[in-house]
Design a protein around this motif. Structure first.
Motif, short mmCIF file in Angstrom:
data_model
loop_
_atom_site.label_atom_id
_atom_site.label_comp_id
_atom_site.label_asym_id
_atom_site.label_seq_id
_atom_site.Cartn_x
_atom_site.Cartn_y
_atom_site.Cartn_z
N GLY A 1 0.85 -1.19 0.00
CA GLY A 1 0.00 0.00 0.00
C GLY A 1 0.87 1.23 0.00
O GLY A 1 2.09 1.15 0.21
N THR A 2 0.26 2.37 -0.21
CA THR A 2 1.00 3.63 -0.17
C THR A 2 0.13 4.70 0.45
O THR A 2 -1.09 4.53 0.59
CB THR A 2 1.46 4.04 -1.59
N LEU B 1 3.94 0.26 -2.53
CA LEU B 1 3.55 -0.26 -3.85
C LEU B 1 4.71 -0.21 -4.84
O LEU B 1 5.03 -1.21 -5.50
CB LEU B 1 2.38 0.55 -4.40
N VAL C 1 -2.97 -6.33 -1.98
CA VAL C 1 -2.91 -4.95 -2.43
C VAL C 1 -4.01 -4.15 -1.75
O VAL C 1 -5.20 -4.44 -1.94
CB VAL C 1 -3.05 -4.85 -3.96
N ALA D 1 -6.09 -0.89 -1.62
CA ALA D 1 -6.38 0.11 -2.65
C ALA D 1 -7.60 0.95 -2.31
O ALA D 1 -8.63 0.90 -3.01
CB ALA D 1 -6.58 -0.58 -4.00
N HIS E 1 -4.68 5.18 -5.53
CA HIS E 1 -5.48 4.11 -6.13
C HIS E 1 -5.07 3.78 -7.56
O HIS E 1 -4.98 2.58 -7.91
CB HIS E 1 -6.97 4.45 -6.08
N ARG F 1 -2.22 3.76 -9.10
CA ARG F 1 -1.02 2.92 -9.13
C ARG F 1 -1.31 1.55 -8.52
O ARG F 1 -0.78 0.53 -8.99
CB ARG F 1 0.12 3.60 -8.38
N ALA F 2 -2.16 1.51 -7.48
CA ALA F 2 -2.52 0.23 -6.89
C ALA F 2 -3.21 -0.66 -7.92
O ALA F 2 -2.91 -1.86 -8.03
CB ALA F 2 -3.41 0.44 -5.67
N THR G 1 -10.34 -3.64 -1.17
CA THR G 1 -10.85 -2.45 -1.85
C THR G 1 -12.36 -2.45 -1.83
O THR G 1 -12.99 -3.37 -1.28
CB THR G 1 -10.33 -2.42 -3.31
#
Length: 364
Positions: free
Chosen positions: A232-233, A260, A279, A281, A287, A289-290, A308
């Motif tokens: 994640g980011t 990510l 992942v 997201a 989102h 890039r995820a 998500t």
């Protein structure tokens, strides 16, 4: 005695905790910040270990957007050894927020005492009033839950996270930095946070079945997949760290979090090629890039687990497994729903493996 049933009960109580804590904690935040020179601040540092550090990472975006201040989330030892170094200038311009659910972490108490002695304004976010950490900091925001059951941090993590988000809102109000400005803007944001209880409740109801199914799929070969990578980011980076911790604590399985983009630079080359990748997201800046990374990882053979929204077809259409998360009013609040699956998954994995929380890793 630790038990997975406690983790499941705590996960089911998360929405009620938000409903019960938001108002009282918002009031305590206002009292704690009354003696902080908010308009003179130039930086905020969130300090803690384990879940407390993960909560700080998840809350960074709220401080950045709502206060207009740079915000760093540092581990306790990192801040103790290096966080008080920096360019010449008054330490009074940096607010140090120390986070500990127990309020008794010896290393963090030492850190706060040293920071305060160097002239930093300090504030403690704890799980009980009158803690050693609160005494060391001189200011305390207690998000007290009155827990009687021992468990990996689930309710305590959310309480710390909620308190940090409320702190960001109030500090933004003190600095006249909130969108819209004025007390009405602050009240509206507090009301938004209280309303996330509905999304947390919906997520807990929707995610338990998929987490049970995921635990079965991850252990169906007679041995669990390990390590599990959570990617994640932004705020989801903190949630990924927390989720990995719950798998380690509950089931004793190796798990870790990765950004990510860092995953794409490094771990995508790791064998086996069909290893699972979780992942995270949530809607927001990270989102796109995820979704892109999830599709690319699927194309390379990874078993992508998408955490998500259920309508996020960009991920759910190709994912090996999906854990649904209900959205929030703004990205800053997304960690409140994003973390819910973690305790559920950790407990379900432990049950599948006939393990109890904190039983792995050998004797202390």
């Amino acid at each position: 005695m630790y038990a997975t049933g406690t983790m499941l009960r705590q996960s089911a109580a998360l929405a009620a905790d938000i409903e019960g804590l938001t108002g009282p904690v918002a009031s305590r935040v206002g009292e704690a910040l009354a003696t902080v020179p908010g308009e003179a601040l130039r930086r905020v540092v969130l300090v803690g270990s384990g879940d407390s550090h993960h909560a700080g990472r998840a809350a960074q975006l709220a401080f950045l957007r709502l206060t207009g201040l740079p915000c760093e989330a540092l581990g306790t030892q990192q801040f103790l050894d290096y966080g008080m170094l920096g360019p010449a200038g008054p330490h009074a311009a940096t607010l140090v927020v120390a986070v500990s659910a127990s309020g008794s972490s010896p290393r963090l108490v030492t850190t706060v005492r040293r920071a305060r002695a160097h002239g930093f304004p300090t504030l403690a976010v704890t799980g009980r009033a009158g803690s050693a950490l609160g005494e060391a900091a001189g200011r305390e925001v207690a998000a007290a839950l009155g827990l009687t059951e021992r468990s990996p941090g689930i309710r305590t993590y959310q309480a710390s996270l909620l308190a940090l988000l409320l702190l960001a809102v109030r500090l933004g109000g003190v600095r006249h930095a909130l969108p819209g400005g004025g007390p009405a803007a602050e009240d509206a944001l507090v009301a938004e946070l209280a309303a996330t209880a509905d999304a947390v409740r919906a997520t807990a109801d929707a995610a338990d079945g998929p987490c049970r199914e995921l635990a079965a799929r991850l252990t169906e070969a007679g041995r669990p997949w390990a390590p599990l990578v959570f990617a994640g980011t932004g705020p989801a980076g903190g949630t990924a760290m927390y989720a990995a911790a719950k798998v380690v604590e509950a089931a004793g399985l190796p798990a870790y979090a990765q950004d990510l983009e860092e995953y794409w630079h490094i771990e995508r080359f790791a064998d086996p090629a069909d290893a699972p990748l979780v992942v995270l997201a949530p809607p927001g800046l990270g989102h796109p890039r995820a979704a892109e990374l999830a599709a690319a990882a699927t194309g390379r053979g990874r078993r992508v687990i998408a955490v998500t929204g259920p309508d996020d077809t960009a991920l759910t259409g190709t994912a090996w497994h999906t854990v649904p998360v209900t959205g929030t009013a703004r990205e800053e609040w997304s960690p409140l729903t994003g973390h819910v699956f973690a305790g559920l998954l950790g407990a379900r994995l432990a049950d599948r493996l006939d393990r109890t929380p904190f039983s792995g890793g050998g004797p202390d």
